[in-house]
Design a protein around this motif. Structure first.
Motif, mmCIF file in Angstrom:
data_model
loop_
_atom_site.group_PDB
_atom_site.id
_atom_site.type_symbol
_atom_site.label_atom_id
_atom_site.label_comp_id
_atom_site.label_asym_id
_atom_site.label_seq_id
_atom_site.Cartn_x
_atom_site.Cartn_y
_atom_site.Cartn_z
ATOM 1 N N ILE A 101 -9.596 2.233 -5.217
ATOM 2 C CA ILE A 101 -8.887 2.290 -4.904
ATOM 3 C C ILE A 101 -7.679 2.968 -4.086
ATOM 4 N N ALA A 102 -8.317 4.181 -3.608
ATOM 5 C CA ALA A 102 -7.326 4.709 -2.323
ATOM 6 C C ALA A 102 -6.451 3.810 -1.229
ATOM 7 N N GLN A 106 -2.747 2.335 -0.518
ATOM 8 C CA GLN A 106 -2.951 2.263 1.100
ATOM 9 C C GLN A 106 -2.175 1.284 1.636
ATOM 10 N N GLU A 107 -3.007 0.166 1.228
ATOM 11 C CA GLU A 107 -2.168 -1.109 1.375
ATOM 12 C C GLU A 107 -0.839 -1.379 0.591
ATOM 13 N N GLN A 147 1.536 -8.584 -4.861
ATOM 14 C CA GLN A 147 0.711 -9.620 -3.566
ATOM 15 C C GLN A 147 1.722 -8.971 -2.971
ATOM 16 N N VAL A 148 0.544 -8.406 -1.771
ATOM 17 C CA VAL A 148 1.320 -7.926 0.432
ATOM 18 C C VAL A 148 2.440 -8.992 0.403
ATOM 19 N N LEU A 149 3.587 -9.073 0.999
ATOM 20 C CA LEU A 149 4.159 -10.362 1.440
ATOM 21 C C LEU A 149 4.249 -9.962 3.022
ATOM 22 N N LEU A 165 7.643 0.958 2.149
ATOM 23 C CA LEU A 165 7.607 1.544 3.120
ATOM 24 C C LEU A 165 7.336 1.615 5.125
ATOM 25 N N GLY A 166 6.383 -0.031 4.821
ATOM 26 C CA GLY A 166 6.098 -0.182 5.895
ATOM 27 C C GLY A 166 4.771 0.001 6.738
ATOM 28 N N GLN A 167 4.474 -0.179 8.376
ATOM 29 C CA GLN A 167 2.490 0.130 8.520
ATOM 30 C C GLN A 167 3.405 1.998 9.427
ATOM 31 N N GLY A 168 5.019 2.134 9.369
ATOM 32 C CA GLY A 168 5.169 3.274 9.639
ATOM 33 C C GLY A 168 4.449 4.486 9.440
#
Length: 347
Positions: A101-102, A106-107, A147-149, A165-168
């Motif tokens: 779940i975590a 996070q993804e 779904q992650v685009l 918020l993106g990978q940053g």
């Protein structure tokens, strides 16, 4: 996220030329008058935090807390959400699903764009006992809602487009497992310590801190980044080792045997560098397996969890004393996997 709100120039990459109308930028660059006013140089300066950025963060956090988190915890998995607000959440979950779940949250939190393929679903509507629409029990189908685009990906968007918020930006998680008779206060305190002390401080954020209670008290404390290496995610690594313990691919005594070799990994005594330590760990693992053959993928996964625990241990100023209530071992990651495998065997 705090760096964004404070206008940290290392986080905010947009420049004034990126936010001003292109026609205005072109006139400033070409007009002789502006050339002597300093405006062309100002266009290259970074634009600091402002109301529009704060509004964007508030909207992203609202979508995350009110739409994504409840669905992931209670529909994609079998958890129960207690609280969600901003980037803070508290939930109860089965031991074999808590880390998954975590990792899923996070993804989604660190994605740039998310497509909600079923935007008409009202949050918490699945709890309405009088609802006419039965909920689909197909977990794979349910997990396709968000779904992650990927950045630069082009395809027809069917649904609502959410900006994250993106990978940053990253989430840190604190997870504490225990017997159902363990006092809730102890589990909450343990989870808070795993989050604040282990995941955020010792693992330096963007990490998960995990531990478990036995009937006699806390037994393991472990933390690692979400990605142990380029190809190994923390949740997949733990799942793989738990399965190996369950199916007797590795002996249940493995963590204890490796614990007997701790003295061979003290760099203060032997003067080992990181490369030497990896070689020694590989040799010690072979010795502890007593000739039992395992595939290279499983071997590398075991070593990655061991290395993460060892790095965490050495980050507390070497082999020095720490408060007894925070004591942990470089092998606690493997001990935790062994404990989780035992939980899976219970009815």
């Amino acid at each position: 996220m705090g760096d964004l709100l404070l206008g940290d120039p290392q986080r905010i990459k947009a420049r004034w030329q990126d936010v001003i109308h292109p026609d205005v930028v072109e006139k400033i660059r070409k007009n002789e008058y502006f050339r002597h006013t300093g405006w062309p140089e100002l266009l290259r300066l970074r634009r600091m935090s402002g109301p529009s950025l704060q509004a964007f963060i508030s909207r992203a956090l609202a979508d995350f807390a009110h739409h994504i988190v409840p669905w992931v915890v209670e529909q994609e998995f079998s958890g129960r959400l207690i609280y969600a607000g901003g980037d803070d959440l508290l939930a109860l979950a089965p031991t074999h699903e808590a880390l998954k779940i975590a990792a899923r949250l996070q993804e989604l939190f660190s994605a740039y764009w998310i497509v909600d393929s079923q935007p008409d679903i009202i949050p918490w509507s699945w709890l309405d006992k009088d609802a006419d629409t039965p909920w689909d029990s197909d977990r794979d189908k349910v997990r396709r809602r968000f779904q992650v685009l990927d950045s630069g990906e082009h395809k027809d968007i069917k649904g609502r487009l959410l900006t994250m918020l993106g990978q940053g930006s990253s989430l840190s998680a604190g997870i504490m497992c225990g017997h159902f008779k363990t006092r809730m206060g102890l589990l909450l305190e343990g989870a808070r310590n795993m989050l604040d002390v282990f995941a955020k401080k010792r693992a330096e954020r963007g990490a998960a801190g995990l531990g478990h209670f036995s009937r006699s008290g806390p037994k393991t404390r472990f933390a690692a980044k979400w990605k142990l290496s380029k190809d190994i995610g923390l949740d997949k690594a733990v799942e793989k080792i738990v399965e190996a313990f369950e199916k007797d691919k590795i002996p249940s005594s493995l963590p204890y045997k490796l614990g007997g070799y701790t003295q061979y990994l003290d760099p203060m005594v032997l003067g080992l560098d990181d490369r030497d330590i990896c070689k020694v760990m590989n040799g010690l693992l072979s010795k502890a397996l007593d000739g039992k053959k395992i595939d290279e993928g499983l071997r590398e996964t075991i070593l990655s969890i061991w290395r993460a625990g060892y790095s965490l241990y050495m980050r507390r100023d070497g082999f020095c004393r720490i408060p007894e209530e925070m004591e942990f071992s470089p092998l606690d990651g493997l001990f935790l996997c062994r404990y989780l495998a035992g939980c899976m065997e219970e009815p």
